[in-house]
Write an enzyme that holds these catalytic residues in place. Structure first.
Site, short mmCIF file in Angstrom:
data_model
loop_
_atom_site.label_atom_id
_atom_site.label_comp_id
_atom_site.label_asym_id
_atom_site.label_seq_id
_atom_site.Cartn_x
_atom_site.Cartn_y
_atom_site.Cartn_z
N ASP A 191 0.77 -1.28 -0.03
CA ASP A 191 0.08 -0.07 0.00
C ASP A 191 0.71 1.15 0.02
O ASP A 191 0.35 2.43 0.63
CB ASP A 191 -1.16 0.05 1.30
CG ASP A 191 -1.71 -1.17 1.24
OD1 ASP A 191 -2.31 -1.54 0.10
OD2 ASP A 191 -2.42 -1.51 2.24
N ARG A 192 2.06 1.14 -0.53
CA ARG A 192 2.98 2.25 -0.39
C ARG A 192 3.38 2.79 0.71
O ARG A 192 3.84 4.10 0.88
CB ARG A 192 2.37 3.28 -1.40
CG ARG A 192 2.04 2.88 -2.66
CD ARG A 192 3.29 2.23 -3.43
NE ARG A 192 3.08 2.37 -4.96
CZ ARG A 192 3.30 1.06 -5.65
NH1 ARG A 192 3.58 -0.26 -4.87
NH2 ARG A 192 3.18 1.07 -6.88
N LEU A 193 3.19 2.19 1.99
CA LEU A 193 3.57 2.36 3.16
C LEU A 193 4.84 1.93 3.59
O LEU A 193 5.07 1.18 4.47
CB LEU A 193 2.41 2.25 4.31
CG LEU A 193 2.35 3.14 5.45
CD1 LEU A 193 1.95 4.43 5.17
CD2 LEU A 193 1.38 2.42 6.46
#
Ligand SMILES: Cc1cc2nc3c(=O)[nH]c(=O)nc-3n(C[C@H](O)[C@H](O)[C@H](O)COP(=O)(O)O)c2cc1C
Length: 213
Positions: A191-193
């Site tokens: 999730d691009r975290l």
């Protein structure tokens, strides 16, 4: 053409945690560099992009090969009259990035740059294959050449001149060492975290900081 906006991968291979990373940037770099060099999916694991900014304040970036790393910093070799060398003469700071995308990893470092000792350059030059040694003499790196034939003729002339003798390091060729004051390790996450941990020199000590992805 594939539409870039539609290209999307999920990153899931690893994570970076303050409690698990190494005590020093160098130890952490060694771990990741080992992972990269041990995996044939990572091509040219020692390739890094070096960004410089010259007197005109315009950034410039290119790939070079890492040829040494220790607590003093990261070493690469190049022509001392090249565009990057002119930049570094005007502004002796640079930033580098390794993109080990097969591992969903990136390492960035930035800091002051100095030429390595002449003896270190000469010792490294002596380990290069003869063809690479001759090309270092043949190429006035970053200058305009009228044709490839001109370069090949120059190389042939040098081959003849140095037949049967050792080839010395050209005076205008040698190493630079980037002494980092920040080194950031990036691991892609879902999730691009992503995880970003940065070692930052603060006077005599180093601090470890997490950066927002
Ligand atoms: C995989 C790869 C490795 C390279 N390694 C070096 C290197 O170690 N030293 C070097 O001077 N140029 C290297 N180059 C060429 C540089 O990217 C660049 O073209 C050259 O140094 C001239 O840059 P400049 O005009 O900005 O000075 C490499 C290029 C690639 C793609």
């Amino acid at each position: 053409m594939t539409e870039p906006a539609g290209m999307r991968r999920t990153y899931h291979r690893g994570q970076l945690d303050e409690s698990l990373v190494s005590r020093t940037w160098l130890e952490q770099f060694h771990l990741w560099f080992h992972d990269a060099t041990a995996d044939p999916a990572v091509v040219e694991a020692n390739a890094m992009q070096v960004a410089t900014v010259g007197a005109d304040c315009r950034p410039s970036v290119r790939t070079v090969l890492l040829k040494g790393v220790d607590e003093r910093g990261l070493v690469f070799y190049t022509n001392y009259e090249s565009a990057k060398a002119r930049d570094l003469a005007a502004n002796p700071y640079a930033a580098v990035v390794f993109a080990w995308l097969a591992h969903e990893r990136q390492v960035r470092a930035s800091g002051a740059v100095q030429r390595v000792d002449r003896a270190e350059t000469e010792a490294y030059f002596a380990t290069r294959p003869r063809g690479s040694q001759l090309s270092a003499w043949a190429s006035a790196q970053s200058s305009i050449v009228s044709s490839r034939a001109v370069l090949e003729r120059t190389l042939a002339d040098l081959e003849a001149r140095y037949t049967g003798v050792d080839i010395p390091a050209p005076p205008n060729w040698g190493g630079y060492r980037l002494a980092p004051d920040t080194v950031e390790f990036w691991q892609g996450r879902a999730d691009r975290l992503h995880d970003r941990l940065r070692y930052r020199r603060a006077g005599e000590r180093w601090v470890l900081e997490r950066l927002a992805p």
